[in-house]
Design a protein around this motif. Sequence first.
Motif, PDB file in Angstrom:
ATOM      1  N   GLY A  90       1.197  -0.523   0.498  1.00  0.00           N
ATOM      2  CA  GLY A  90      -0.063   0.020  -0.416  1.00  0.00           C
ATOM      3  C   GLY A  90       0.799   1.684   0.101  1.00  0.00           C
ATOM      4  N   LEU A 130     -13.836   1.844   5.864  1.00  0.00           N
ATOM      5  CA  LEU A 130     -12.170   2.110   5.759  1.00  0.00           C
ATOM      6  C   LEU A 130     -12.433   3.178   6.035  1.00  0.00           C
ATOM      7  CD1 LEU A 130      -9.785   0.147   3.108  1.00  0.00           C
ATOM      8  CD2 LEU A 130     -10.041   0.893   5.428  1.00  0.00           C
ATOM      9  N   ILE A 157      -4.637   6.788   2.197  1.00  0.00           N
ATOM     10  CA  ILE A 157      -4.386   5.710   3.251  1.00  0.00           C
ATOM     11  C   ILE A 157      -5.263   4.830   3.361  1.00  0.00           C
ATOM     12  CG2 ILE A 157      -4.351   5.695   6.141  1.00  0.00           C
ATOM     13  CD1 ILE A 157      -3.354   7.803   6.262  1.00  0.00           C
ATOM     14  N   LEU A 161      -5.360   0.061   2.206  1.00  0.00           N
ATOM     15  CA  LEU A 161      -4.938  -0.038   2.660  1.00  0.00           C
ATOM     16  C   LEU A 161      -6.097  -1.342   2.157  1.00  0.00           C
ATOM     17  CD1 LEU A 161      -5.740   1.155   6.555  1.00  0.00           C
ATOM     18  CD2 LEU A 161      -3.693  -0.562   5.705  1.00  0.00           C
ATOM     19  N   ALA A 164      -5.692  -5.302   1.940  1.00  0.00           N
ATOM     20  CA  ALA A 164      -5.112  -5.786   2.558  1.00  0.00           C
ATOM     21  C   ALA A 164      -3.766  -5.831   2.316  1.00  0.00           C
ATOM     22  CB  ALA A 164      -5.990  -6.625   3.328  1.00  0.00           C
ATOM     23  N   LEU A 168       2.978  -1.100   3.661  1.00  0.00           N
ATOM     24  CA  LEU A 168       2.986   0.157   3.704  1.00  0.00           C
ATOM     25  C   LEU A 168       3.629   1.008   3.645  1.00  0.00           C
ATOM     26  CD1 LEU A 168      -0.118   1.641   3.329  1.00  0.00           C
ATOM     27  CD2 LEU A 168      -0.341   1.949   6.084  1.00  0.00           C
ATOM     28  N   LEU A 192      -2.538   1.961  12.635  1.00  0.00           N
ATOM     29  CA  LEU A 192      -2.041   0.870  11.603  1.00  0.00           C
ATOM     30  C   LEU A 192      -0.634   0.541  11.904  1.00  0.00           C
ATOM     31  CD1 LEU A 192      -3.241   2.912   8.421  1.00  0.00           C
ATOM     32  CD2 LEU A 192      -4.569   1.110   9.501  1.00  0.00           C
ATOM     33  N   SER A 193      -0.055   0.852  12.305  1.00  0.00           N
ATOM     34  CA  SER A 193       1.066  -0.022  12.426  1.00  0.00           C
ATOM     35  C   SER A 193       1.113  -1.467  13.867  1.00  0.00           C
ATOM     36  CB  SER A 193       2.216   1.340  13.107  1.00  0.00           C
ATOM     37  OG  SER A 193       1.962   1.325  14.383  1.00  0.00           O
ATOM     38  N   ASP A 195      -0.395  -3.058  13.789  1.00  0.00           N
ATOM     39  CA  ASP A 195      -1.847  -4.643  13.296  1.00  0.00           C
ATOM     40  C   ASP A 195       0.012  -5.650  13.072  1.00  0.00           C
ATOM     41  OD1 ASP A 195      -2.316  -6.611  11.682  1.00  0.00           O
ATOM     42  OD2 ASP A 195      -3.848  -4.694  10.398  1.00  0.00           O
ATOM     43  N   ARG A 198       1.402  -6.423   9.593  1.00  0.00           N
ATOM     44  CA  ARG A 198       1.263  -5.355   8.308  1.00  0.00           C
ATOM     45  C   ARG A 198       2.674  -4.554   8.438  1.00  0.00           C
ATOM     46  NH1 ARG A 198      -2.442  -2.139   8.682  1.00  0.00           N
ATOM     47  NH2 ARG A 198      -3.835  -3.301   7.779  1.00  0.00           N
ATOM     48  N   LEU A 200       4.717  -1.393   8.377  1.00  0.00           N
ATOM     49  CA  LEU A 200       4.889   0.331   8.182  1.00  0.00           C
ATOM     50  C   LEU A 200       5.888   0.879   7.962  1.00  0.00           C
ATOM     51  CD1 LEU A 200       1.429   2.403   8.970  1.00  0.00           C
ATOM     52  CD2 LEU A 200       3.689   3.396   8.574  1.00  0.00           C
TER      53      LEU A 200
END
Lengths: 236, 373
Positions: A90, A130, A157, A161, A164, A168, A192-193, A195, A198, A200
Amino acid sequence: MLQPILQLESITRDFSDGRKIRRVLYTTDLSIFPGEFTIIAGPSGSGKTTLLTIMGLILKPSEGEISIQNERVTHLPENRLATVRQQKYGFVFQQAELLPALDVLENVVVASGIQGQTVSAGLRKKAGELLDSFGMGDCLSMTTQQLSGGQKQRVAIARALINAPALLLCDEPTSALDSESSTIVLDALKQLSKDTTRGLIMVTHDPRVFPYADRLIKIENGSIVYDSRPQGAQEA
Amino acid sequence: MRSRVAFKILLHDRSTTAGALIGVIAIVFLVGQQISVLFGLFTYMSVLVDHGGADIWVCSKNTDNINGAGYIPERYVDRVSGLAGVAWAEPLLFGGASLVTRDGKNEAVQVVGLRNPRGAAGPWRFYQGGQDGLLEFEGATIERLDAKLYGNPQIGDSIEIGNVRVRVSAITQSVKGFAGRLVFTNMVKAQEIIKSPPGRCKAVLVKLKDGVSLEAGLAHVRSMLPGAEVLSADELSRMTRIYYVKNTGMGGSFGLSTLIGALVGIIIITLTMYTGVLQRQKDFAVLRALGARKLDIFIIVLAQSLMIGVVGVFIGFLLLAGFLSGTLDSPLPSYMPLWIAPVLAGATLFMCVLGSLLAMRKAISVEPASVFR
């Protein structure tokens, strides 16, 4: 033991102006782990954007190997790299770079359908959710011209996303925003970080952003000069 | 999603879209108009043959266009009439003469003499009066579109053609020839006007009986008249058209103007599509970064060119229909056979894609890395 999402092994990058070759990124080894907010910082011209675009499979390294989720991708053909980008990455750019011809919702789902895939009602619903989670639920059919800079970046953003992604990548996403919008965007990225599926990564030259970092990497003249988590620390 | 992106970009970039549309419309209209005039002239060239109602035409030896036919003996009519399989045979006479207008000027006309009562190869559309008018001894037709030139003579008025007095007995509607304005009269009066050699005509028209094959009929007549050119109506019509296209420079002239029309359209499309892509380079770079392959960008630009093509063809054909309708029954020859429409539409779409090749090339060469600069 936590596995890295992205691994760079002995990556270099040279640019040529036709007469001489200039090295802008010296031998770099780097692993990016999920669940962390990694910030790559450095002054203008330090090579941080080059590093970001190599990590994003947009620029090919001159030497070295890139692996994402343990799959070596350096030598994949261009079309395959595009597919990997669509499925696993992303991107949030410095300017939001939304397509002015599309409305807000379409700007989000375009990342899913750009290789000709059907954009299902379910995907539209997911995009709506989202956008709603970023406080943009009332703007789905608005044009991008009707949005403020901060709103545009939140749509960007959401677009990043929608598939998924495992990674990122953010290229100075707050540099064009006022402080209030910057805080909103950074808070969203910080959230978000967390998660753990994922990774980032954010590139910036703004030291005010550093407190958001779980891991801070500094780059100067094409070399990493500081890493708050040295190579191998995660594995240990 | 790719075609939706293509469509939305077209809607958003209205000026670029309008420019490219003008290019497509220019192709359809300019090329279509040229083609319709060319086919209109084609119909004029072989008008007597096409409307003659005969299967076979007997002309002087080596005739390669009907208007250049020499004299043949009128007795051929009787020889052919006696053949088995022939329904009827009729002589036809035509030639140039001067018509004296009401204000004393001379206008060149093509006088066509028909044998009554059948009147084969006679006029096929009438504005006033009818074929019966040609049964009158001094009866002759004039064309409505030419009437003004002659001083607007009415039915019953006398006019002078080739120093011979005739009476307007019918007015035709859009019955025009390539070799001159058509005036129909009976065989005797035509001989008097044209001053043709006695016992001679320009052609013998042969109608075969139902069930007789054209090939057999042609072979039979040819064996009977070895000193004459015996052709099917279709063949003579085609030869006449080819003769004029080859020998008048018309083919080159129309070909060139058609090519110029197409080139103008392609250049407009190329420039506007290319400008459109230049303006959208950043968007294409973003799409590439998000995962679009070069193929996807190619499809977006291709879809745009086809969308512009389809809409442009539609508008172009509407304008062309207006042109054809406006020139119907006018002095300007225009006729478009139905089969031209799909060919022109297909060729225009092809030219549209051709015009967007440069734009496609530019679009797929956009580097996704440029988003990061």
